[in-house]
Design a protein around this motif. Sequence first.
Motif, mmCIF file in Angstrom:
data_model
loop_
_atom_site.group_PDB
_atom_site.id
_atom_site.type_symbol
_atom_site.label_atom_id
_atom_site.label_comp_id
_atom_site.label_asym_id
_atom_site.label_seq_id
_atom_site.Cartn_x
_atom_site.Cartn_y
_atom_site.Cartn_z
ATOM 1 N N TRP A 10 69.517 57.000 8.044
ATOM 2 C CA TRP A 10 69.586 57.479 9.422
ATOM 3 C C TRP A 10 68.183 57.807 9.944
ATOM 4 C CZ3 TRP A 10 72.665 62.399 11.353
ATOM 5 C CH2 TRP A 10 72.765 62.338 12.738
ATOM 6 N N ARG A 11 67.398 58.475 9.113
ATOM 7 C CA ARG A 11 66.027 58.801 9.543
ATOM 8 C C ARG A 11 65.187 57.525 9.677
ATOM 9 N NH1 ARG A 11 63.299 63.440 10.287
ATOM 10 N NH2 ARG A 11 61.026 63.378 10.129
ATOM 11 N N LEU A 12 65.361 56.590 8.740
ATOM 12 C CA LEU A 12 64.633 55.326 8.818
ATOM 13 C C LEU A 12 65.051 54.549 10.073
ATOM 14 C CD1 LEU A 12 62.609 53.506 7.347
ATOM 15 C CD2 LEU A 12 64.519 52.495 6.094
ATOM 16 N N HIS A 13 66.336 54.608 10.388
ATOM 17 C CA HIS A 13 66.846 53.955 11.600
ATOM 18 C C HIS A 13 66.218 54.595 12.843
ATOM 19 C CE1 HIS A 13 69.861 51.457 13.627
ATOM 20 N NE2 HIS A 13 70.094 52.469 14.445
ATOM 21 N N PHE A 14 66.070 55.897 12.812
ATOM 22 C CA PHE A 14 65.452 56.605 13.933
ATOM 23 C C PHE A 14 63.993 56.185 14.093
ATOM 24 C CE2 PHE A 14 63.043 60.171 15.676
ATOM 25 C CZ PHE A 14 63.749 60.464 16.823
ATOM 26 N N TRP A 15 63.255 56.143 12.979
ATOM 27 C CA TRP A 15 61.858 55.720 12.999
ATOM 28 C C TRP A 15 61.741 54.297 13.544
ATOM 29 C CZ3 TRP A 15 57.516 58.057 13.203
ATOM 30 C CH2 TRP A 15 57.242 59.222 12.497
ATOM 31 N N ALA A 16 62.603 53.397 13.023
ATOM 32 C CA ALA A 16 62.561 51.997 13.448
ATOM 33 C C ALA A 16 62.819 51.872 14.944
ATOM 34 C CB ALA A 16 63.581 51.179 12.654
ATOM 35 N N GLY A 17 63.793 52.658 15.442
ATOM 36 C CA GLY A 17 64.075 52.621 16.873
ATOM 37 C C GLY A 17 62.933 53.163 17.698
ATOM 38 N N LEU A 18 62.309 54.224 17.204
ATOM 39 C CA LEU A 18 61.196 54.837 17.926
ATOM 40 C C LEU A 18 60.038 53.858 18.060
ATOM 41 C CD1 LEU A 18 60.754 57.726 19.082
ATOM 42 C CD2 LEU A 18 59.432 58.226 17.019
ATOM 43 N N VAL A 19 59.776 53.093 16.999
ATOM 44 C CA VAL A 19 58.671 52.140 17.016
ATOM 45 C C VAL A 19 59.014 50.892 17.827
ATOM 46 C CG1 VAL A 19 57.265 50.613 15.580
ATOM 47 C CG2 VAL A 19 57.764 52.932 14.815
ATOM 48 N N SER A 20 60.196 50.344 17.584
ATOM 49 C CA SER A 20 60.499 49.017 18.123
ATOM 50 C C SER A 20 61.084 49.028 19.535
ATOM 51 C CB SER A 20 61.467 48.285 17.190
ATOM 52 O OG SER A 20 62.717 48.947 17.124
ATOM 53 N N ALA A 21 61.691 50.132 19.962
ATOM 54 C CA ALA A 21 62.416 50.131 21.244
ATOM 55 C C ALA A 21 61.574 49.646 22.425
ATOM 56 C CB ALA A 21 62.987 51.518 21.521
ATOM 57 N N PRO A 22 60.388 50.221 22.682
ATOM 58 C CA PRO A 22 59.625 49.728 23.845
ATOM 59 C C PRO A 22 59.175 48.284 23.685
ATOM 60 C CG PRO A 22 58.330 51.299 22.567
ATOM 61 C CD PRO A 22 59.712 51.352 22.020
ATOM 62 N N ILE A 160 53.924 42.214 18.805
ATOM 63 C CA ILE A 160 55.245 41.600 18.731
ATOM 64 C C ILE A 160 55.713 41.542 17.278
ATOM 65 C CG2 ILE A 160 56.539 39.478 19.144
ATOM 66 C CD1 ILE A 160 55.884 41.042 21.663
ATOM 67 N N GLU A 161 54.781 41.286 16.368
ATOM 68 C CA GLU A 161 55.124 41.282 14.945
ATOM 69 C C GLU A 161 55.617 42.652 14.499
ATOM 70 O OE1 GLU A 161 52.908 40.277 10.668
ATOM 71 O OE2 GLU A 161 52.028 39.622 12.560
ATOM 72 N N LEU A 162 54.977 43.699 14.990
ATOM 73 C CA LEU A 162 55.402 45.065 14.663
ATOM 74 C C LEU A 162 56.822 45.317 15.141
ATOM 75 C CD1 LEU A 162 54.552 47.960 13.668
ATOM 76 C CD2 LEU A 162 53.904 48.405 16.048
ATOM 77 N N GLY A 163 57.099 44.965 16.402
ATOM 78 C CA GLY A 163 58.429 45.204 16.952
ATOM 79 C C GLY A 163 59.500 44.378 16.276
ATOM 80 N N ALA A 164 59.205 43.088 15.997
ATOM 81 C CA ALA A 164 60.205 42.206 15.388
ATOM 82 C C ALA A 164 60.547 42.639 13.969
ATOM 83 C CB ALA A 164 59.696 40.770 15.397
ATOM 84 N N SER A 165 59.533 43.012 13.182
ATOM 85 C CA SER A 165 59.792 43.399 11.794
ATOM 86 C C SER A 165 60.584 44.700 11.726
ATOM 87 C CB SER A 165 58.470 43.522 11.022
ATOM 88 O OG SER A 165 57.580 44.409 11.672
ATOM 89 N N TRP A 166 60.250 45.675 12.577
ATOM 90 C CA TRP A 166 60.999 46.932 12.558
ATOM 91 C C TRP A 166 62.392 46.771 13.160
ATOM 92 C CZ3 TRP A 166 60.521 51.220 9.896
ATOM 93 C CH2 TRP A 166 59.295 51.498 9.306
ATOM 94 N N MET A 167 62.573 45.779 14.020
ATOM 95 C CA MET A 167 63.914 45.534 14.539
ATOM 96 C C MET A 167 64.818 44.977 13.444
ATOM 97 S SD MET A 167 65.066 43.606 18.029
ATOM 98 C CE MET A 167 66.773 43.719 18.593
#
Length: 444
Positions: A10-22, A160-167
């Motif tokens: 859940w925390r990892l999901h939160f981190w991933a969303g925080l990074v990748s959302a924008p 874009i690589e950052l967002g795609a990998s965390w997504m």
Amino acid sequence: MNPSLHRLFWRLHFWAGLVSAPIVVFAALTGLLYALSPQIEARLYDHLDQVKLPAGGSPPMASLDQQVAAALAGHPDEALRYVVPAHGPRDSTQVYLQAPHAHHHPGGEHDHGLPTGSVVYVNPYTAQVLGQLPELQRFKTWSKKLHSSALQGDGWRWLIELGASWMLVLFATGLALWWPKPIAQGGAGWRALWPRWGRGRLTWRDLHATVAIGFGLLTATVLVTGLTWAEHSGDNFRAAQQALGQAAPKAPKTLRSHAEAGHPPLTWQTLHERVRAQAPDISVQLTPPIGMDGVWRAENFDRAQPSKRFVAMFDAYSGQVLFSSGWDQLPVLAKATAVGIPFHRGEFGWWNQALLILVALASVFSVASGLAMWWLRRPRAALAAPRLNRQAVRQLPASTWWWLLPLATGLSLALPVFGWSLAVFMGIEVLRLALETTPAKAPS
């Protein structure tokens, strides 16, 4: 699922969303523009891309040498990069030029990765120039560069690589958090895919999961194919191709004896006729030789027909085929790329565009619904990140580390931008846990 592992995901999901959302919203909206580029370009550039035919039908075409000469006549300071001869009866011939003093890179781009050249459009019947347009002013090229690097050049492709990998992490952890118990064990089973309406945050959670799962395979395909030409993960992908013997071969050289013996060089028209005899059903791109021992290169310009993909190289004087490769010679990884990348670009027609539009809208909805869920559960004036304390970490099953650490290491090596960002986040989490002063109770 173990409660501590659930809390970690859940925390990892939160981190991933925080990074990748924008980044996801930006990529989805700019990708939506790019997916619609065929229709937009048809309205903007029909006068350049198409020619009017006389009522009597198609007249004979001028030689390709005449067409190229006409394009170069008005641009003496620009170097010729390659030519796309007219394929259909109403197509114009496109002559791609390189701006003066620009460094030569694949695609004619400058060091920063933005096109600096221009395209001259020629009527193939009369050899008259229809017009000229800088490459970056073409809507398709502009929207492609906006999508891949925010028009900032190759130095920004890591974003874009950052967002795609965390997504990808976002999707995997979200699926693990959502996964229901079977009906036989008292869980919801497949019924969990049906949203519970009128339940506030639960409704948003169900919609968030259902939409993500419904478009999961398509979204993953778009993400993975996008990563194959990203800055760092793309380099790793190309290195893997080379290690497996799947990289493009080193270009052969023209036999010097032909030049020294005074053989006349191959003409554009002669080369075009030879290439069309081998590949009559696809638009081609012809690149002239550079230097005395350079070779002619011919390849498919149309990427929407992967099975007709080819590359051929010819001696600049004799026209002898020095190298030839088609679909049947491509290894599996190269074939997958040849299909996946045009799909990512929406080049297979309206159905492909429709799927990409749905994926883009689903991605934006995932971000919006995730934000709505966070807003409904957050305490006042707090970030509301899922809690993870030292006791919860100690209660993680020992077997978790045997697969989680190798997986994270493998992904970090394959996707370096993800690896660097993961190291930063792990450092922040380790420091936070180390500074934890009061032993918090284990989460329920």
